[in-house]
Scaffold this motif. Structure first.
Motif, short mmCIF file in Angstrom:
data_model
loop_
_atom_site.label_atom_id
_atom_site.label_comp_id
_atom_site.label_asym_id
_atom_site.label_seq_id
_atom_site.Cartn_x
_atom_site.Cartn_y
_atom_site.Cartn_z
N PRO A 15 -33.71 -60.27 -9.53
CA PRO A 15 -33.53 -59.27 -10.57
C PRO A 15 -33.76 -57.83 -10.11
O PRO A 15 -34.69 -57.56 -9.36
N LEU A 17 -32.23 -55.99 -8.16
CA LEU A 17 -31.80 -55.58 -6.82
C LEU A 17 -30.36 -55.06 -6.83
O LEU A 17 -29.94 -54.39 -5.89
N ARG A 23 -32.84 -47.35 -7.81
CA ARG A 23 -34.08 -47.86 -8.36
C ARG A 23 -35.28 -47.47 -7.49
O ARG A 23 -35.37 -47.90 -6.33
N TYR A 28 -38.13 -48.40 -2.52
CA TYR A 28 -37.13 -49.34 -1.99
C TYR A 28 -36.08 -48.69 -1.10
O TYR A 28 -35.23 -49.39 -0.54
N ASN A 80 -34.67 -62.85 -1.38
CA ASN A 80 -35.48 -61.80 -2.00
C ASN A 80 -35.45 -62.09 -3.49
O ASN A 80 -34.53 -61.70 -4.20
N ALA A 82 -37.31 -60.92 -5.65
CA ALA A 82 -37.80 -59.77 -6.40
C ALA A 82 -38.99 -60.18 -7.28
O ALA A 82 -39.88 -60.90 -6.81
N ALA A 83 -39.02 -59.79 -8.55
CA ALA A 83 -40.22 -60.05 -9.37
C ALA A 83 -40.48 -61.54 -9.57
O ALA A 83 -41.63 -61.94 -9.77
N HIS A 86 -43.31 -63.48 -7.76
CA HIS A 86 -44.72 -63.48 -8.18
C HIS A 86 -44.98 -64.33 -9.42
O HIS A 86 -46.11 -64.41 -9.88
N HIS A 106 -38.59 -59.12 1.61
CA HIS A 106 -38.85 -58.01 0.69
C HIS A 106 -38.64 -56.69 1.42
O HIS A 106 -39.01 -56.56 2.59
N LEU A 107 -38.09 -55.73 0.70
CA LEU A 107 -37.96 -54.38 1.26
C LEU A 107 -39.34 -53.73 1.41
O LEU A 107 -39.67 -53.16 2.45
N SER A 108 -40.11 -53.78 0.33
CA SER A 108 -41.45 -53.21 0.34
C SER A 108 -42.43 -54.27 0.86
O SER A 108 -42.02 -55.40 1.15
N PRO A 110 -45.23 -56.17 -0.70
CA PRO A 110 -45.91 -56.40 -1.98
C PRO A 110 -47.42 -56.51 -1.85
O PRO A 110 -48.15 -56.20 -2.78
N ARG A 113 -49.30 -53.41 -2.58
CA ARG A 113 -48.99 -52.79 -3.87
C ARG A 113 -49.91 -53.35 -4.98
O ARG A 113 -51.02 -53.78 -4.67
N ARG A 117 -48.67 -58.31 -7.50
CA ARG A 117 -47.64 -58.63 -6.50
C ARG A 117 -48.23 -59.37 -5.29
O ARG A 117 -47.51 -59.70 -4.35
C1 DQA Z 1 -39.34 -56.69 -3.92
C2 DQA Z 1 -40.84 -56.64 -4.22
C3 DQA Z 1 -41.14 -57.22 -5.59
O1 DQA Z 1 -42.54 -57.12 -5.85
C4 DQA Z 1 -40.41 -56.46 -6.67
O2 DQA Z 1 -40.62 -57.08 -7.92
C5 DQA Z 1 -38.96 -56.28 -6.38
C6 DQA Z 1 -38.53 -56.02 -5.01
C7 DQA Z 1 -38.99 -56.01 -2.59
O3 DQA Z 1 -37.93 -56.27 -2.04
O4 DQA Z 1 -39.77 -55.17 -2.10
O5 DQA Z 1 -38.15 -56.27 -7.30
O6 DQA Z 1 -38.96 -58.06 -3.81
#
Ligand code: DQA
Length: 150
Positions: A15, A17, A23, A28, A80, A82-83, A86, A106-108, A110, A113, A117
């Motif tokens: 979600p 992405l 965003r 990101y 990936n 995303a949310a 977690h 993951h790009l970031s 987590p 953060r 996460r």
């Molecule tokens: C993410 C990290 C997740 O915590 C976040 O909810 C995302 C992107 C990342 O690619 O860094 O939507 O998966």
């Protein structure tokens, strides 16, 4: 029936992405998902692999695609979530239910953060995790598939 000779790597994105580039670029980056797909396709060609890149905002769709990766005999999945990373026990179970190796991407990072996460249900079953490298996380994960590092 699986096809062990498949060179296809599923790249499944969860979600929000689809909004990459717009965003929270300070977290990101400014690269769009289409640009990541293009970069991965180029790298896959060099590595003798094929990419099947998808994005959905729906948890069950990711579960269906993980099952499909197994049914199609995909070489591996880069996921990936995303949310859903977690929150989703359904994704944890799906990864455990298939033999296809899954790399969490993951790009970031987590883990540096918010506290919520720090738990990754995907990571509990994934063969490997690549995070915190921006768009390069996907390339590094693909190279891990090519080098047999999973
Ligand atoms: C993410 C990290 C997740 O915590 C976040 O909810 C995302 C992107 C990342 O690619 O860094 O939507 O998966």
């Amino acid at each position: 029936m699986t096809n062990p000779a498949s060179n296809t790597v599923f790249v499944l994105n969860g979600p929000n992405l689809n909004l990459l580039g717009l965003r929270e670029p300070e977290i990101y980056g400014s690269t769009t998902l289409d640009e990541i797909a293009g970069m991965l396709e180029d790298r896959a060609l060099e590595l003798g692999l094929t990419i099947d890149m998808r994005q959905t905002n729906h948890e069950g769709m990711l579960v269906d695609w993980l099952h499909e990766a197994q049914a199609e005999g995909a070489r591996a999945v880069l996921l990936n979530a995303a949310a859903y990373t977690h929150t989703s026990i359904a994704l944890l179970d799906a990864i455990k239910a298939i033999q296809t190796p899954v790399i969490e991407v993951h790009l970031s990072d987590p883990k540096t953060r918010e506290e919520f996460r720090h738990t990754s249900f995907v990571g509990m079953a994934a063969a490997k995790t690549v995070e915190g490298q921006g768009a390069d996380s996907y390339r590094i994960a693909l190279e891990a598939v090519a080098s047999g590092d999973i």
